[in-house]
Motif scaffolding. Structure first.
Motif, mmCIF file in Angstrom:
data_model
loop_
_atom_site.group_PDB
_atom_site.id
_atom_site.type_symbol
_atom_site.label_atom_id
_atom_site.label_comp_id
_atom_site.label_asym_id
_atom_site.label_seq_id
_atom_site.Cartn_x
_atom_site.Cartn_y
_atom_site.Cartn_z
ATOM 1 N N ILE A 64 0.833 -1.207 0.000
ATOM 2 C CA ILE A 64 0.000 0.000 0.000
ATOM 3 C C ILE A 64 0.865 1.252 0.000
ATOM 4 C CG2 ILE A 64 -1.639 1.363 1.369
ATOM 5 C CD1 ILE A 64 -2.883 -1.368 2.219
ATOM 6 N N THR A 65 1.891 1.273 0.867
ATOM 7 C CA THR A 65 2.739 2.465 0.903
ATOM 8 C C THR A 65 3.549 2.607 -0.380
ATOM 9 O OG1 THR A 65 4.507 1.301 2.102
ATOM 10 C CG2 THR A 65 2.905 2.544 3.414
ATOM 11 N N ARG A 66 3.855 1.495 -1.019
ATOM 12 C CA ARG A 66 4.638 1.551 -2.260
ATOM 13 C C ARG A 66 3.792 1.925 -3.468
ATOM 14 N NH1 ARG A 66 7.818 -3.518 -5.104
ATOM 15 N NH2 ARG A 66 8.554 -2.348 -6.907
ATOM 16 N N PHE A 67 2.686 1.216 -3.669
ATOM 17 C CA PHE A 67 1.931 1.370 -4.909
ATOM 18 C C PHE A 67 0.788 2.376 -4.834
ATOM 19 C CE2 PHE A 67 3.747 -2.961 -5.214
ATOM 20 C CZ PHE A 67 4.536 -2.745 -6.334
ATOM 21 N N VAL A 68 0.204 2.564 -3.670
ATOM 22 C CA VAL A 68 -0.919 3.500 -3.548
ATOM 23 C C VAL A 68 -0.426 4.867 -3.090
ATOM 24 C CG1 VAL A 68 -3.141 3.964 -2.433
ATOM 25 C CG2 VAL A 68 -2.540 1.623 -3.090
ATOM 26 N N PHE A 69 0.301 4.897 -1.970
ATOM 27 C CA PHE A 69 0.782 6.167 -1.437
ATOM 28 C C PHE A 69 2.070 6.612 -2.109
ATOM 29 C CE2 PHE A 69 -1.306 4.719 2.773
ATOM 30 C CZ PHE A 69 -2.556 5.096 2.305
ATOM 31 N N GLN A 70 2.756 5.681 -2.754
ATOM 32 C CA GLN A 70 4.022 5.954 -3.448
ATOM 33 C C GLN A 70 4.993 6.707 -2.538
ATOM 34 O OE1 GLN A 70 2.750 7.796 -7.128
ATOM 35 N NE2 GLN A 70 2.345 5.801 -8.042
ATOM 36 N N ASN A 71 5.153 6.158 -1.342
ATOM 37 C CA ASN A 71 5.992 6.789 -0.336
ATOM 38 C C ASN A 71 7.187 5.886 -0.037
ATOM 39 O OD1 ASN A 71 7.054 7.508 2.324
ATOM 40 N ND2 ASN A 71 5.362 8.982 2.357
ATOM 41 N N LYS A 72 8.334 6.263 -0.561
ATOM 42 C CA LYS A 72 9.543 5.448 -0.418
ATOM 43 C C LYS A 72 9.973 5.319 1.042
ATOM 44 C CE LYS A 72 14.233 4.917 -2.156
ATOM 45 N NZ LYS A 72 15.265 5.437 -3.021
ATOM 46 N N LYS A 73 9.842 6.395 1.810
ATOM 47 C CA LYS A 73 10.274 6.378 3.215
ATOM 48 C C LYS A 73 9.512 5.315 4.011
ATOM 49 C CE LYS A 73 8.800 9.334 6.320
ATOM 50 N NZ LYS A 73 8.498 10.526 7.106
ATOM 51 N N PHE A 74 8.196 5.321 3.923
ATOM 52 C CA PHE A 74 7.392 4.351 4.670
ATOM 53 C C PHE A 74 7.583 2.937 4.128
ATOM 54 C CE2 PHE A 74 4.539 8.155 5.495
ATOM 55 C CZ PHE A 74 5.033 8.358 6.768
ATOM 56 N N THR A 75 7.656 2.811 2.807
ATOM 57 C CA THR A 75 7.858 1.501 2.199
ATOM 58 C C THR A 75 9.168 0.893 2.681
ATOM 59 O OG1 THR A 75 6.617 2.185 0.244
ATOM 60 C CG2 THR A 75 8.045 0.263 0.009
ATOM 61 N N THR A 76 10.219 1.685 2.680
ATOM 62 C CA THR A 76 11.531 1.206 3.117
ATOM 63 C C THR A 76 11.512 0.810 4.582
ATOM 64 O OG1 THR A 76 12.611 2.599 1.473
ATOM 65 C CG2 THR A 76 13.975 1.839 3.307
ATOM 66 N N LYS A 77 10.881 1.613 5.427
ATOM 67 C CA LYS A 77 10.828 1.328 6.868
ATOM 68 C C LYS A 77 10.067 0.025 7.125
ATOM 69 C CE LYS A 77 11.427 2.175 11.219
ATOM 70 N NZ LYS A 77 12.682 1.795 11.840
ATOM 71 N N ILE A 78 8.948 -0.166 6.455
ATOM 72 C CA ILE A 78 8.175 -1.391 6.651
ATOM 73 C C ILE A 78 8.961 -2.603 6.157
ATOM 74 C CG2 ILE A 78 6.083 -2.619 5.950
ATOM 75 C CD1 ILE A 78 4.681 0.178 5.985
ATOM 76 N N LYS A 79 9.621 -2.452 5.023
ATOM 77 C CA LYS A 79 10.448 -3.546 4.498
ATOM 78 C C LYS A 79 11.567 -3.887 5.482
ATOM 79 C CE LYS A 79 13.050 -4.961 0.426
ATOM 80 N NZ LYS A 79 13.391 -4.643 -0.954
ATOM 81 N N GLU A 80 12.207 -2.877 6.055
ATOM 82 C CA GLU A 80 13.266 -3.112 7.037
ATOM 83 C C GLU A 80 12.730 -3.854 8.262
ATOM 84 O OE1 GLU A 80 14.745 0.838 7.744
ATOM 85 O OE2 GLU A 80 15.977 0.820 5.919
ATOM 86 N N LEU A 81 11.526 -3.498 8.720
ATOM 87 C CA LEU A 81 10.926 -4.188 9.864
ATOM 88 C C LEU A 81 10.606 -5.639 9.523
ATOM 89 C CD1 LEU A 81 8.596 -1.411 11.311
ATOM 90 C CD2 LEU A 81 10.754 -2.261 12.284
#
Length: 158
Positions: free
Chosen positions: A29-46
């Motif tokens: 969702i953060t990657r494809f809908v919100f297109q937010n790299k910061k949140f996508t990266t943080k969730i992936k790291e978690l």
């Protein structure tokens, strides 16, 4: 005998899977809908951190403890589980699923000496991510709504 290591590993296995699945939904969702790299990266790291923290329990141990065939509630869904009304709902439902799974890992992992304080850190990181993502989503939604609702009023005398 109930409560043996295999039972605990079964609890840990299901919650690792539940957390990883929920994190993947949130990441998408953060990657494809919100297109937010910061949140996508943080969730992936978690998501990767979770795998690292649980690596002391091998896949072999997890597979041995896993008994999908005899799980009496594997297909039990409440009515709310089939009802998603928006991206916001999808995101919050999944992030809550993850925090619940992480809490279960935090508690059950104590019996196998998993690093409970690290799970707690993940959980609190997710609370903050949820707040930030939803705040940004709401702000963008309000701006988009206002953008569509703005009309210029011109006076013909000017």
């Amino acid at each position: 005998m109930p409560g043996n290591d295999n039972d605990i590993i079964s609890i840990i296995d299901v919650n690792i899977n539940r957390a990883l699945e929920g994190l993947r939904v949130c990441e998408d969702i953060t990657r494809f809908v919100f297109q937010n790299k910061k949140f996508t990266t943080k969730i992936k790291e978690l998501r990767h951190l979770l795998l690292t923290l649980t690596s002391d329990i091998s896949l072999s141990q997890r597979f041995t403890a896993r008994d999908v065939q005899n799980d009496p509630t594997k297909f039990y869904n409440t009515s709310s589980e089939d009802d998603r009304t928006s991206i916001e709902d999808l995101f919050t439902t999944n992030i809550h699923r993850v925090t619940e799974a992480i809490r279960s890992l935090e508690e059950s992992g104590k019996l196998l000496s998993l690093p409970s304080s690290k799970f707690q850190e993940i959980r609190f990181s997710l609370y903050e991510i949820e707040k930030q993502v939803m705040s940004e989503y709401c702000r963008k939604f309000k701006i988009a709504t206002m953008y569509d609702a703005l009309y210029a009023i011109l006076d013909s005398q000017f």
